[in-house]
Design an enzyme around this catalytic site. Structure first.
Site, PDB file in Angstrom:
ATOM      1  CB  SER A 143      -0.944  -0.029   1.213  1.00 47.80           C
ATOM      2  OG  SER A 143      -1.838   1.045   1.187  1.00 47.80           O
ATOM      3  CE1 TYR A 161       0.130   4.731  -5.598  1.00 51.01           C
ATOM      4  CE2 TYR A 161       0.339   6.352  -3.840  1.00 51.01           C
ATOM      5  CZ  TYR A 161       0.686   5.134  -4.399  1.00 51.01           C
ATOM      6  OH  TYR A 161       1.589   4.321  -3.749  1.00 51.01           O
ATOM      7  CE  LYS A 165      -0.816   1.687  -3.794  1.00 48.04           C
ATOM      8  NZ  LYS A 165      -0.414   0.261  -3.966  1.00 48.04           N
TER       9      LYS A 165
END
EC number: 1.-.-.-
Length: 251
Positions: A143, A161, A165
């Site tokens: 992660s 992004y 995650k």
């Protein structure tokens, strides 16, 4: 005891560092998934410890069919169990403004960084449950601290992004609750010096962000730290979001 480890995105960056680290461990079979095995000469040339070997498998993380096919081919190589899976494949990069970003951009990050590990877990679960290592098998999702809601104020603009995650972290937490026979956690590798990270850094600088204080660790250093955490993993780690030093990160 011999071990079998599967690592996605094994041809570059942190993934390649993880492959190299596990190949340097005796009696370890490393399954490295890549998009094009014919272009992975540098992986095949990595040093191998006594009894260790490398298997390259074609896999596209955005395709459920590709994941299913890739895992299905392992049987032809007499691999009926896996002890450790590291869902490493991913994409990163800044998003200048979330309000201006098309949904397709957000979806691209989610498909790779969240749905990819999720579909991978479903495909490898029977093999993880067949692990005969004597300990619980492990599934580690690489992660990022960028996926932490608590830390988002300290990051460059990585909304797409970061959202992907954060979703990956949620899925990992839920999978851990549902599958207590496997040790499952989300792992922040820290700031790793990879081409992907450098490209994102250059773009962020072009947008006016001062990142001069940011420091990087090498893929090899990060890989060794992650392997150490995996080697010492306990049931108490399952369902958690861990930093590179093993401390717990806020969701």
């Amino acid at each position: 005891m011999p071990a079998t480890v599967l690592i996605t995105g094994g041809n570059r960056g942190l993934g390649k560092g993880l492959v190299a680290t596990y190949l340097s461990t005796p009696d370890t079979t490393v399954i490295a998934t890549v998009r094009d095995p014919s272009k992975c000469e540098s992986l095949s040339a990595l040093p191998k410890a006594l009894g260790s070997n490398l298997l390259l498998v074609k896999l596209e993380v955005t395709s459920k069919d590709s994941i299913t096919t890739a895992i299905g081919t392992l049987d032809t190589h007499n691999i009926g169990s896996i002890d450790v899976v590291i869902a490493n494949a991913g994409i990163s990069g800044p998003t200048s403004s979330l309000a201006e970003a098309p949904v397709s951009e957000l979806q691209r990050y989610i498909d790779v960084n969240a749905y990819g590990p999720f579909e991978l877990f479903k495909a490898v679960l029977p093999l993880l449950r067949s692990s005969n290592s004597g300990n619980k098998a492990k599934f580690v999702c690489i992660s990022s601290a960028g996926g932490s809601l608590a830390a988002m104020y300290n990051f460059m603009p990585i909304s797409a992004y970061g959202a992907s995650k954060a979703l990956a972290n949620f899925l990992v937490k839920w999978l851990a609750l549902d599958n207590k026979d496997i040790i499952i956690w989300a792992q922040n590798p820290g700031s790793v010096d990879t081409d992907m990270a450098r490209d994102g850094l250059d773009l962020a600088k072009s947008l006016g962000f001062d990142l001069s204080s940011l420091s990087f660790t090498s893929p090899e250093e990060s890989a060794c730290a992650i392997k150490k955490l995996i080697d010492g993993a306990t049931t108490e780690m399952s369902g958690k979001f861990l930093d590179h030093d093993g401390s717990e990160l806020a969701w």
